[in-house]
Scaffold this motif. Sequence first.
Motif, PDB file in Angstrom:
ATOM      1  N   ALA A  34       0.747  -1.258   0.027  1.00  0.00           N
ATOM      2  CA  ALA A  34      -0.001  -0.031  -0.016  1.00  0.00           C
ATOM      3  C   ALA A  34       0.932   1.255   0.033  1.00  0.00           C
ATOM      4  CB  ALA A  34      -0.820   0.056   1.356  1.00  0.00           C
ATOM      5  N   GLY A  35       1.825   1.194  -0.996  1.00  0.00           N
ATOM      6  CA  GLY A  35       2.493   2.613  -1.031  1.00  0.00           C
ATOM      7  C   GLY A  35       1.526   3.295  -2.052  1.00  0.00           C
ATOM      8  N   GLY A  38       0.284   1.029  -5.080  1.00  0.00           N
ATOM      9  CA  GLY A  38      -0.812   0.013  -4.708  1.00  0.00           C
ATOM     10  C   GLY A  38      -2.212   0.590  -4.009  1.00  0.00           C
ATOM     11  N   GLN A  58       3.297  -3.457   6.916  1.00  0.00           N
ATOM     12  CA  GLN A  58       3.215  -2.652   7.735  1.00  0.00           C
ATOM     13  C   GLN A  58       1.906  -2.454   8.713  1.00  0.00           C
ATOM     14  OE1 GLN A  58       6.215  -1.619   8.743  1.00  0.00           O
ATOM     15  NE2 GLN A  58       7.300  -1.246   6.731  1.00  0.00           N
ATOM     16  N   ARG A  63       5.605   6.188   7.449  1.00  0.00           N
ATOM     17  CA  ARG A  63       6.961   5.692   7.036  1.00  0.00           C
ATOM     18  C   ARG A  63       7.623   6.748   6.734  1.00  0.00           C
ATOM     19  NH1 ARG A  63       5.366   4.208   1.234  1.00  0.00           N
ATOM     20  NH2 ARG A  63       4.588   2.454   2.178  1.00  0.00           N
ATOM     21  N   ARG A  66      10.801   8.877   2.466  1.00  0.00           N
ATOM     22  CA  ARG A  66       9.954   8.572   1.139  1.00  0.00           C
ATOM     23  C   ARG A  66       9.785   9.875   0.349  1.00  0.00           C
ATOM     24  NH1 ARG A  66       7.948   3.023   1.180  1.00  0.00           N
ATOM     25  NH2 ARG A  66       9.808   2.186   2.234  1.00  0.00           N
ATOM     26  N   GLY A  69       7.596  14.788  -2.829  1.00  0.00           N
ATOM     27  CA  GLY A  69       7.186  15.522  -3.801  1.00  0.00           C
ATOM     28  C   GLY A  69       6.329  14.971  -4.963  1.00  0.00           C
ATOM     29  N   THR A 145       0.282  -7.678   7.066  1.00  0.00           N
ATOM     30  CA  THR A 145      -0.101  -8.671   6.447  1.00  0.00           C
ATOM     31  C   THR A 145       0.999  -8.771   5.413  1.00  0.00           C
ATOM     32  OG1 THR A 145      -2.329  -8.639   6.863  1.00  0.00           O
ATOM     33  CG2 THR A 145      -1.508  -9.982   5.138  1.00  0.00           C
ATOM     34  N   ALA A 181       3.147  -4.462  -6.027  1.00  0.00           N
ATOM     35  CA  ALA A 181       3.177  -3.173  -5.614  1.00  0.00           C
ATOM     36  C   ALA A 181       4.095  -2.803  -4.455  1.00  0.00           C
ATOM     37  CB  ALA A 181       1.914  -2.386  -5.866  1.00  0.00           C
ATOM     38  N   GLY A 183       7.373  -2.146  -3.792  1.00  0.00           N
ATOM     39  CA  GLY A 183       8.407  -1.414  -3.613  1.00  0.00           C
ATOM     40  C   GLY A 183       9.754  -1.873  -4.258  1.00  0.00           C
ATOM     41  N   ARG A 184      10.829  -1.052  -3.771  1.00  0.00           N
ATOM     42  CA  ARG A 184      12.188  -1.600  -4.025  1.00  0.00           C
ATOM     43  C   ARG A 184      12.934  -2.743  -4.073  1.00  0.00           C
ATOM     44  NH1 ARG A 184      15.208   3.086  -0.806  1.00  0.00           N
ATOM     45  NH2 ARG A 184      13.348   2.711   0.454  1.00  0.00           N
ATOM     46  N   TRP A 207      20.441  10.680   5.397  1.00  0.00           N
ATOM     47  CA  TRP A 207      19.220  11.428   5.598  1.00  0.00           C
ATOM     48  C   TRP A 207      18.936  11.849   7.106  1.00  0.00           C
ATOM     49  CZ3 TRP A 207      16.353  13.750   1.836  1.00  0.00           C
ATOM     50  CH2 TRP A 207      16.397  13.190   0.462  1.00  0.00           C
ATOM     51  N   ALA A 314      12.891   3.878  -8.461  1.00  0.00           N
ATOM     52  CA  ALA A 314      13.125   5.222  -8.881  1.00  0.00           C
ATOM     53  C   ALA A 314      14.158   5.738  -7.675  1.00  0.00           C
ATOM     54  CB  ALA A 314      11.886   5.998  -8.778  1.00  0.00           C
ATOM     55  N   ALA A 319      12.598  13.834  -8.091  1.00  0.00           N
ATOM     56  CA  ALA A 319      11.371  13.427  -7.554  1.00  0.00           C
ATOM     57  C   ALA A 319      10.372  12.838  -8.792  1.00  0.00           C
ATOM     58  CB  ALA A 319      10.688  14.694  -6.927  1.00  0.00           C
TER      59      ALA A 319
HETATM   60  C1  LIG Z   1      14.506   8.991   0.525  1.00  0.00           C
HETATM   61  C2  LIG Z   1      13.729   9.020  -0.729  1.00  0.00           C
HETATM   62  C3  LIG Z   1      13.273  10.143  -1.088  1.00  0.00           C
HETATM   63  C4  LIG Z   1      12.571  10.130  -2.061  1.00  0.00           C
HETATM   64  N1  LIG Z   1      11.878  11.567  -2.772  1.00  0.00           N
HETATM   65  C5  LIG Z   1      11.000  11.462  -3.682  1.00  0.00           C
HETATM   66  C6  LIG Z   1      10.301  12.659  -3.950  1.00  0.00           C
HETATM   67  O1  LIG Z   1      10.280  13.613  -3.443  1.00  0.00           O
HETATM   68  N2  LIG Z   1       9.263  12.563  -5.113  1.00  0.00           N
HETATM   69  C7  LIG Z   1       9.071  11.346  -5.766  1.00  0.00           C
HETATM   70  O2  LIG Z   1       8.139  11.108  -6.483  1.00  0.00           O
HETATM   71  N3  LIG Z   1       9.684  10.141  -5.339  1.00  0.00           N
HETATM   72  C8  LIG Z   1      10.531  10.240  -4.398  1.00  0.00           C
HETATM   73  N4  LIG Z   1      11.400   9.018  -3.933  1.00  0.00           N
HETATM   74  C9  LIG Z   1      10.965   7.594  -4.673  1.00  0.00           C
HETATM   75  C10 LIG Z   1       9.361   7.309  -4.143  1.00  0.00           C
HETATM   76  O3  LIG Z   1       9.388   7.393  -2.837  1.00  0.00           O
HETATM   77  C11 LIG Z   1       9.121   5.994  -4.553  1.00  0.00           C
HETATM   78  O4  LIG Z   1       9.208   5.981  -6.237  1.00  0.00           O
HETATM   79  C12 LIG Z   1       7.537   5.524  -4.203  1.00  0.00           C
HETATM   80  O5  LIG Z   1       7.184   5.557  -2.979  1.00  0.00           O
HETATM   81  C13 LIG Z   1       7.278   4.212  -4.891  1.00  0.00           C
HETATM   82  O6  LIG Z   1       5.853   3.889  -4.688  1.00  0.00           O
HETATM   83  P1  LIG Z   1       5.433   2.311  -4.643  1.00  0.00           P
HETATM   84  O7  LIG Z   1       3.916   2.305  -4.398  1.00  0.00           O
HETATM   85  O8  LIG Z   1       5.697   1.903  -5.786  1.00  0.00           O
HETATM   86  O9  LIG Z   1       6.335   1.572  -3.610  1.00  0.00           O
HETATM   87  P2  LIG Z   1       6.529   2.101  -2.185  1.00  0.00           P
HETATM   88  O10 LIG Z   1       6.270   3.313  -1.662  1.00  0.00           O
HETATM   89  O11 LIG Z   1       7.867   1.542  -1.645  1.00  0.00           O
HETATM   90  O12 LIG Z   1       5.227   1.046  -1.221  1.00  0.00           O
HETATM   91  C14 LIG Z   1       5.619  -0.307  -1.225  1.00  0.00           C
HETATM   92  C15 LIG Z   1       4.731  -1.013  -0.094  1.00  0.00           C
HETATM   93  O13 LIG Z   1       4.903  -2.376  -0.034  1.00  0.00           O
HETATM   94  C16 LIG Z   1       4.955  -2.725   1.118  1.00  0.00           C
HETATM   95  N5  LIG Z   1       5.504  -3.997   1.146  1.00  0.00           N
HETATM   96  C17 LIG Z   1       6.795  -4.381   0.706  1.00  0.00           C
HETATM   97  N6  LIG Z   1       7.044  -5.754   0.973  1.00  0.00           N
HETATM   98  C18 LIG Z   1       5.705  -6.311   1.292  1.00  0.00           C
HETATM   99  C19 LIG Z   1       5.322  -7.762   1.345  1.00  0.00           C
HETATM  100  N7  LIG Z   1       6.168  -8.658   1.381  1.00  0.00           N
HETATM  101  N8  LIG Z   1       3.949  -7.995   1.575  1.00  0.00           N
HETATM  102  C20 LIG Z   1       2.995  -6.784   2.066  1.00  0.00           C
HETATM  103  N9  LIG Z   1       3.468  -5.281   1.753  1.00  0.00           N
HETATM  104  C21 LIG Z   1       4.940  -5.374   1.379  1.00  0.00           C
HETATM  105  C22 LIG Z   1       6.072  -1.640   2.031  1.00  0.00           C
HETATM  106  O14 LIG Z   1       5.675  -1.879   3.429  1.00  0.00           O
HETATM  107  C23 LIG Z   1       5.419  -0.397   1.184  1.00  0.00           C
HETATM  108  O15 LIG Z   1       4.414   0.093   2.022  1.00  0.00           O
HETATM  109  C24 LIG Z   1      12.192   8.898  -3.030  1.00  0.00           C
HETATM  110  C25 LIG Z   1      12.536   7.711  -2.378  1.00  0.00           C
HETATM  111  C26 LIG Z   1      13.560   7.898  -1.089  1.00  0.00           C
HETATM  112  C27 LIG Z   1      13.847   6.463  -0.864  1.00  0.00           C
END
Ligand SMILES: Cc1cc2nc3c(=O)[nH]c(=O)nc-3n(C[C@H](O)[C@H](O)[C@H](O)COP(=O)(O)OP(=O)(O)OC[C@H]3O[C@@H](n4cnc5c(N)ncnc54)[C@H](O)[C@@H]3O)c2cc1C
Length: 429
Positions: A34-35, A38, A58, A63, A66, A69, A145, A181, A183-184, A207, A314, A319
């Motif tokens: 749920a980033g 998701g 979580q 969080r 992250r 922007g 979960t 969805a 994440g990294r 940071w 990313a 950003a």
């Molecule tokens: C320090 C930092 C600064 C940044 N600044 C910027 C910015 O200013 N602007 C910008 O656009 N981007 C920025 N980024 C990048 C941005 O944060 C990410 O690209 C964005 O959060 C990606 O979204 P997402 O939903 O794909 O993944 P995420 O935000 O990483 O969400 C993934 C979710 O999946 C959950 N998860 C992981 N594994 C599991 C599992 N096994 N089971 C269930 N859940 C799970 C995690 O807990 C998390 O909540 C930054 C990144 C960092 C690290």
Amino acid sequence: MTDESVDSAESDQAERIERTERTEQSADVVIVGAGPAGAVLGYLLARSGVETVLIERQRTLDREFRGYGFRPPLPRLFAEMDLLDAIEDLPHEVITQGTVVAYGKSYPVFDFDERYVLLLKQPPLLRLLIERAREYDTFTFHSGTTFDGFLREDGSVAGISATSRPSGETLEIRSRLVVGADGRFSSTRKVAGIDSGMNETGIEVVWFRLPCAAADFTTHIRVEDEGVLVYSPLSERESQYGLLIPKGTYPALRDRGIADFRETVSAIEPALDGDIDEHLTSFDACSLLSIRSGLAERWTDDGFLLIGDAAHVASPIGAEGNNLAIQDALAVHRLLTPVLHRGDGPLPERLLRRVEQVRRPAVEETIRAQQSRGDGLSSLLSSRDRIPDALEPTLLRGGAALMSLLARLPSRSSTDENETSVDRTLFVD
Ligand SMILES: Cc1cc2nc3c(=O)[nH]c(=O)nc-3n(C[C@H](O)[C@H](O)[C@H](O)COP(=O)(O)OP(=O)(O)OC[C@H]3O[C@@H](n4cnc5c(N)ncnc54)[C@H](O)[C@@H]3O)c2cc1C
């Protein structure tokens, strides 16, 4: 603490929980994570009448470190999703100008007339998305979960198994589509055997957060003799900064002590002097993040699709991550909702590949630009050890100018012609 340990601290606890019960559920779509990717997808699918289960490792949506922007076109896309008014009620800042400062000289990175960047913390945004999704009885959210593995049917992904905390209950959720969805450090990507295509640069970022307004809301990066500082302003009451360091040098920096670190930061940004002395008292309040970005070799399997950072990591440079992640979710919603309203059984890879074909060119261009900006920053830092003092200022100025120039190049994902829009005809209102 490193970025990977920040991401997985809670999941380690899950490993120690004894499993008790098994519960079976079914849905059209299960989303893992749920980033921004998701949560937006969960909201859009549920609103379109697609039975959707969203799981999040979580227990809360809080969080740190992250992306805060949200650059154009996201504010407009939030408006199309009927979210902008509610988002504007959350604590946020609006910025229309951005600069890189090198040796006191400002290089403009962007200067918008009508468009703007929203500075918004992720937790309240994610809570809002989930609250809105819960208004539809097609939506179920399981926090605390963790994804464990796929359920398979005739070779296709046909759902997931997951462990819920603190009960230790095992959930088996059957679905036509699993969206990774997560994440990294995506576990769904790993279990699917898909290479992340991750590239590291030679730099890391230390940071830290201060409970006071940003020294400057328009500056993104400041380059001085003493080092390079990245700014991530949050609000009038909170700001975040990152000191770039050559990879592998954090232990030596810690050995020199927190006072030495504070002095370096204040030498780069004198406006932080005082606040940093008062509020940054130990390295425990710092987080080490490696600058990496990458593009997974493929995003699909039968019944399975990766989006957001799980498909393309990313870095914070420029950003872009939220933008890419949210536009992926919009593309999935637009392309797959009609398919999900018909037929049954896992969605075949040939259909899911359409999402990758639509999104990959823009994502590839953005990730490539991030990587070259990362390389630029890396050589900027490493050159500081090798270049005679007299030459250094000239070369660093060149590097900063190059970075700001690269940042100004319109990336395809952020131009109006290529962005994904919300297709309102697909909503069930
Ligand atoms: C320090 C930092 C600064 C940044 N600044 C910027 C910015 O200013 N602007 C910008 O656009 N981007 C920025 N980024 C990048 C941005 O944060 C990410 O690209 C964005 O959060 C990606 O979204 P997402 O939903 O794909 O993944 P995420 O935000 O990483 O969400 C993934 C979710 O999946 C959950 N998860 C992981 N594994 C599991 C599992 N096994 N089971 C269930 N859940 C799970 C995690 O807990 C998390 O909540 C930054 C990144 C960092 C690290």
